[in-house]
Design a protein around this motif. Structure first.
Motif, PDB file in Angstrom:
ATOM      1  N   PRO A 219       0.647  -1.212   0.062  1.00  0.00           N
ATOM      2  CA  PRO A 219      -0.185  -0.411  -0.148  1.00  0.00           C
ATOM      3  C   PRO A 219       1.002   1.232  -0.198  1.00  0.00           C
ATOM      4  O   PRO A 219       0.144   2.309  -0.175  1.00  0.00           O
ATOM      5  CB  PRO A 219      -0.583  -0.532   1.539  1.00  0.00           C
ATOM      6  CG  PRO A 219      -1.054  -1.664   1.376  1.00  0.00           C
ATOM      7  CD  PRO A 219       0.736  -1.945   1.278  1.00  0.00           C
ATOM      8  N   GLU A 220       1.571   1.377   0.981  1.00  0.00           N
ATOM      9  CA  GLU A 220       2.446   2.560   0.562  1.00  0.00           C
ATOM     10  C   GLU A 220       3.356   2.731  -1.067  1.00  0.00           C
ATOM     11  O   GLU A 220       3.407   3.788  -1.188  1.00  0.00           O
ATOM     12  CB  GLU A 220       3.610   2.110   2.315  1.00  0.00           C
ATOM     13  CG  GLU A 220       2.913   2.314   3.693  1.00  0.00           C
ATOM     14  CD  GLU A 220       2.319   1.147   3.661  1.00  0.00           C
ATOM     15  OE1 GLU A 220       2.719   0.913   3.098  1.00  0.00           O
ATOM     16  OE2 GLU A 220       1.965   1.390   4.864  1.00  0.00           O
ATOM     17  N   VAL A 221       4.123   1.767  -0.970  1.00  0.00           N
ATOM     18  CA  VAL A 221       4.665   2.143  -2.417  1.00  0.00           C
ATOM     19  C   VAL A 221       4.270   2.830  -3.458  1.00  0.00           C
ATOM     20  O   VAL A 221       4.342   2.897  -4.712  1.00  0.00           O
ATOM     21  CB  VAL A 221       5.727   0.435  -2.775  1.00  0.00           C
ATOM     22  CG1 VAL A 221       5.809   0.490  -4.116  1.00  0.00           C
ATOM     23  CG2 VAL A 221       6.532   0.564  -1.536  1.00  0.00           C
ATOM     24  N   ALA A 222       2.840   1.820  -3.327  1.00  0.00           N
ATOM     25  CA  ALA A 222       1.603   1.223  -4.177  1.00  0.00           C
ATOM     26  C   ALA A 222       1.024   3.304  -4.161  1.00  0.00           C
ATOM     27  O   ALA A 222       1.113   3.751  -5.466  1.00  0.00           O
ATOM     28  CB  ALA A 222       0.339   0.882  -4.739  1.00  0.00           C
ATOM     29  N   ALA A 223       1.252   3.851  -3.518  1.00  0.00           N
ATOM     30  CA  ALA A 223       0.623   5.399  -2.923  1.00  0.00           C
ATOM     31  C   ALA A 223       1.891   5.982  -3.288  1.00  0.00           C
ATOM     32  O   ALA A 223       1.336   7.280  -4.230  1.00  0.00           O
ATOM     33  CB  ALA A 223       0.183   5.629  -1.351  1.00  0.00           C
TER      34      ALA A 223
ATOM     35  N   ARG B 213      10.864   6.178  -3.005  1.00  0.00           N
ATOM     36  CA  ARG B 213      11.487   6.811  -1.884  1.00  0.00           C
ATOM     37  C   ARG B 213      11.107   5.971  -0.688  1.00  0.00           C
ATOM     38  O   ARG B 213      11.179   5.780   0.602  1.00  0.00           O
ATOM     39  CB  ARG B 213      10.773   8.274  -1.218  1.00  0.00           C
ATOM     40  CG  ARG B 213      11.219   9.071   0.226  1.00  0.00           C
ATOM     41  CD  ARG B 213      12.699   9.601   0.616  1.00  0.00           C
ATOM     42  NE  ARG B 213      12.972   9.619   1.606  1.00  0.00           N
ATOM     43  CZ  ARG B 213      13.919   9.843   2.200  1.00  0.00           C
ATOM     44  NH1 ARG B 213      15.458   9.419   1.060  1.00  0.00           N
ATOM     45  NH2 ARG B 213      14.303  10.531   2.988  1.00  0.00           N
ATOM     46  N   ALA B 214       9.403   5.658  -0.903  1.00  0.00           N
ATOM     47  CA  ALA B 214       8.692   5.121   0.358  1.00  0.00           C
ATOM     48  C   ALA B 214       9.426   3.736   0.349  1.00  0.00           C
ATOM     49  O   ALA B 214       9.336   3.222   1.404  1.00  0.00           O
ATOM     50  CB  ALA B 214       7.560   4.393  -0.339  1.00  0.00           C
ATOM     51  N   ALA B 215       9.465   3.010  -0.776  1.00  0.00           N
ATOM     52  CA  ALA B 215      10.908   1.739  -0.579  1.00  0.00           C
ATOM     53  C   ALA B 215      12.046   1.805   0.626  1.00  0.00           C
ATOM     54  O   ALA B 215      12.342   1.548   1.336  1.00  0.00           O
ATOM     55  CB  ALA B 215      10.731   1.295  -1.953  1.00  0.00           C
ATOM     56  N   GLN B 216      12.125   3.104   0.098  1.00  0.00           N
ATOM     57  CA  GLN B 216      13.189   3.371   0.951  1.00  0.00           C
ATOM     58  C   GLN B 216      13.161   3.368   1.888  1.00  0.00           C
ATOM     59  O   GLN B 216      13.859   2.934   3.310  1.00  0.00           O
ATOM     60  CB  GLN B 216      14.385   4.258   0.433  1.00  0.00           C
ATOM     61  CG  GLN B 216      14.886   4.971   1.255  1.00  0.00           C
ATOM     62  CD  GLN B 216      16.540   6.326   0.019  1.00  0.00           C
ATOM     63  OE1 GLN B 216      15.945   7.058  -0.418  1.00  0.00           O
ATOM     64  NE2 GLN B 216      17.021   6.525   1.181  1.00  0.00           N
ATOM     65  N   ILE B 217      12.040   4.535   2.594  1.00  0.00           N
ATOM     66  CA  ILE B 217      11.780   4.059   4.206  1.00  0.00           C
ATOM     67  C   ILE B 217      11.135   3.043   4.632  1.00  0.00           C
ATOM     68  O   ILE B 217      12.089   2.476   5.949  1.00  0.00           O
ATOM     69  CB  ILE B 217      10.580   5.158   3.861  1.00  0.00           C
ATOM     70  CG1 ILE B 217      10.923   7.176   3.587  1.00  0.00           C
ATOM     71  CG2 ILE B 217       9.883   5.602   5.299  1.00  0.00           C
ATOM     72  CD1 ILE B 217       9.953   7.574   3.502  1.00  0.00           C
TER      73      ILE B 217
END
Length: 297
Positions: free
Chosen positions: A75-79, A241-245
């Motif tokens: 969900p975070e990466v898709a967002a 960036r979401a993946a990095q976080i």
């Protein structure tokens, strides 16, 4: 037409030689498919064998291909990918419009536009020769330092602006090639019909030029979609960036794989559509050329 003619036509049968050629083509096609399938299976089996028998495969599988972790961060990466898509759409529209304007200015022979032609040449030379990553760093950290009150300083805006600046130069060259591919006789014919030079360019040259370069322009836009992920270096929370976080703390790199798969889910269908469009345009172009020349190949 006599009544016997349709009956004769309906009763037509291919010759023995034609049937033999058709059977030979079918045999060759089946053989090619079989060879391709076997070769592909052997390559895939070899790659899987090398990877899965490597000493560090179990550790790599847990660090990069964890299904549980992938489902958790999806969900975070898709967002974040939604931000990439918005940047891609806006940057594509702006780069197409500005690139077309630069191409028209550069190919214009109006003396009053000479300063703009010099600017267009310099712009294209500079931003085609500078890496996009460097432009992102210069724009992302240089423009906010000016403290212009009317300039948005969000990472997404500055990243999108950097992408527009670079891709406009490439698109301008593509459109210029398309404009120059239109024969000058087209303009002469339009002028003989009473059109002004501007009307000839707008109604005759540009439609043909855009049609001639549709495939390379579409390929460039697919590349732009991929490079939209570079805005993450400015701090924009996109898919990368979401993946990095998400990898912070546990050092599980599965979120990067998820981000890559999401980008592929968009870019691969787009690439196949571009390939299909290119093949279709090439086939139609060949037919138009044959019809215009009045010959049969």
């Amino acid at each position: 037409m006599s009544q016997g003619t349709p009956a004769a036509t309906d009763g037509w049968q291919p010759s023995e030689r034609a049937r033999a050629r058709a059977a030979y083509r079918r045999t060759q096609h089946r053989r090619a498919l079989l060879v391709a399938g076997v070769a592909t299976a052997l390559v895939v089996a070899a790659v899987v064998s090398v990877v899965t028998t490597a000493p560090g495969w179990e550790r790599a599988r847990e660090a990069f291909f964890s299904p549980e972790r992938a489902w958790e961060v999806l969900p975070e990466v898709a967002a974040g990918l939604w931000l990439n898509l918005r940047v891609w759409v806006v940057a594509s529209v702006v780069a197409l419009v500005v690139g077309m304007l630069l191409a028209v200015v550069r190919t214009s022979r109006v003396p009053a536009l000479f300063p703009l032609r010099i600017f267009a040449v310099g712009y294209v030379d500079v931003f085609r020769g500078v890496p996009l990553l460097l432009v992102l760093l210069l724009v992302g950290f240089g423009l906010p330092a000016l403290r212009l009150p009317w300039l948005p300083v969000s990472a997404a805006f500055l990243g999108g602006l950097s992408i527009v600046v670079c891709y406009t130069a490439y698109l301008a060259e593509i459109f210029r090639a398309g404009i120059e591919s239109v024969h000058p006789s087209q303009v002469a014919a339009a002028r003989s019909l009473g059109l002004s030079r501007g009307q000839a360019v707008r109604r005759v040259v540009l439609p043909q030029a855009v049609r001639n370069v549709t495939a390379p322009v579409a390929s460039m836009l697919v590349s732009l979609q991929k490079d939209s992920g570079l805005i993450s270096i400015l701090g924009a929370v996109d898919a990368i960036r979401a993946a990095q976080i998400a990898t912070t703390g546990d050092y599980n790199f599965t979120p990067y794989v998820v981000a890559g798969l999401l980008f592929l889910a968009i870019s691969i269908p787009l690439t196949r559509l571009v390939d299909a469009w290119s093949a279709r345009q090439g086939w139609r172009g060949e037919l138009r050329g044959v019809a215009g020349a009045g010959v049969v190949r």
